[in-house]
Design an enzyme around this catalytic site. Sequence first.
Site, PDB file in Angstrom:
ATOM      1  N   TYR A  53     -13.636  -3.313  -4.396  1.00  0.00           N
ATOM      2  CA  TYR A  53     -13.743  -2.261  -3.385  1.00  0.00           C
ATOM      3  C   TYR A  53     -12.720  -1.158  -3.642  1.00  0.00           C
ATOM      4  O   TYR A  53     -13.055   0.032  -3.634  1.00  0.00           O
ATOM      5  CB  TYR A  53     -13.572  -2.852  -1.975  1.00  0.00           C
ATOM      6  CG  TYR A  53     -13.806  -1.842  -0.892  1.00  0.00           C
ATOM      7  CD1 TYR A  53     -15.088  -1.379  -0.603  1.00  0.00           C
ATOM      8  CD2 TYR A  53     -12.745  -1.346  -0.129  1.00  0.00           C
ATOM      9  CE1 TYR A  53     -15.308  -0.441   0.399  1.00  0.00           C
ATOM     10  CE2 TYR A  53     -12.962  -0.413   0.871  1.00  0.00           C
ATOM     11  CZ  TYR A  53     -14.243   0.034   1.131  1.00  0.00           C
ATOM     12  OH  TYR A  53     -14.461   0.968   2.123  1.00  0.00           O
TER      13      TYR A  53
ATOM     14  N   LYS B 138     -13.456   2.852  -4.629  1.00  0.00           N
ATOM     15  CA  LYS B 138     -12.956   3.953  -3.801  1.00  0.00           C
ATOM     16  C   LYS B 138     -11.975   4.830  -4.576  1.00  0.00           C
ATOM     17  O   LYS B 138     -11.923   6.041  -4.375  1.00  0.00           O
ATOM     18  CB  LYS B 138     -12.340   3.431  -2.500  1.00  0.00           C
ATOM     19  CG  LYS B 138     -13.377   2.787  -1.580  1.00  0.00           C
ATOM     20  CD  LYS B 138     -14.545   3.726  -1.307  1.00  0.00           C
ATOM     21  CE  LYS B 138     -15.578   3.108  -0.389  1.00  0.00           C
ATOM     22  NZ  LYS B 138     -16.662   4.053  -0.060  1.00  0.00           N
TER      23      LYS B 138
ATOM     24  N   VAL C 139     -12.498   1.144  10.455  1.00  0.00           N
ATOM     25  CA  VAL C 139     -13.578   1.728  11.242  1.00  0.00           C
ATOM     26  C   VAL C 139     -14.536   0.587  11.570  1.00  0.00           C
ATOM     27  O   VAL C 139     -15.051  -0.072  10.667  1.00  0.00           O
ATOM     28  CB  VAL C 139     -14.335   2.831  10.474  1.00  0.00           C
ATOM     29  CG1 VAL C 139     -15.446   3.423  11.328  1.00  0.00           C
ATOM     30  CG2 VAL C 139     -13.376   3.920  10.002  1.00  0.00           C
TER      31      VAL C 139
END
Length: 147
Positions: free
Chosen positions: A40, A44, A73
């Site tokens: 991940y 990114k 989030v």
Amino acid sequence: VGVMCLVSVFGSRMRKRGKGHIVNISSVAGHECYTGGSAYCATKHAVNAFTIATRHDLAGTPIRVTAISPGMVETDFSKVRFGGDADKAAKVYENIVPMVAEDVADQIIYATTRPRHVQIADIISYATNQGHAKYVVERKGPGMGAP
């Protein structure tokens, strides 16, 4: 690869029109690394590098390029990440007030509504009780640590 394909298609059309704004959604994981997040974090970081390089490529045009890099989030992403296990997904946000999709949308609106001569390069944001992508998360509950 998807980000690069979309920017290639839409970026060329923006060049022809002489206006446009490319907004890539990244993450604080693109600025900070953590254990268990190698794939991940790498993706990114790639989004951020591509966004920066695209901004360099388009510097001689009126096209602006922005990355939005949010921290925690609360979305369905956690459910997907944990194979549909809603309880495990809920633990990610336990006793913290995370951002929500509307907070990220607000950042996109902010970046895209600046005057034409202003380019927001990157918005890095965290939930109030978050200081790092993973390692500094203070779980203070709804009061966020207020007396």
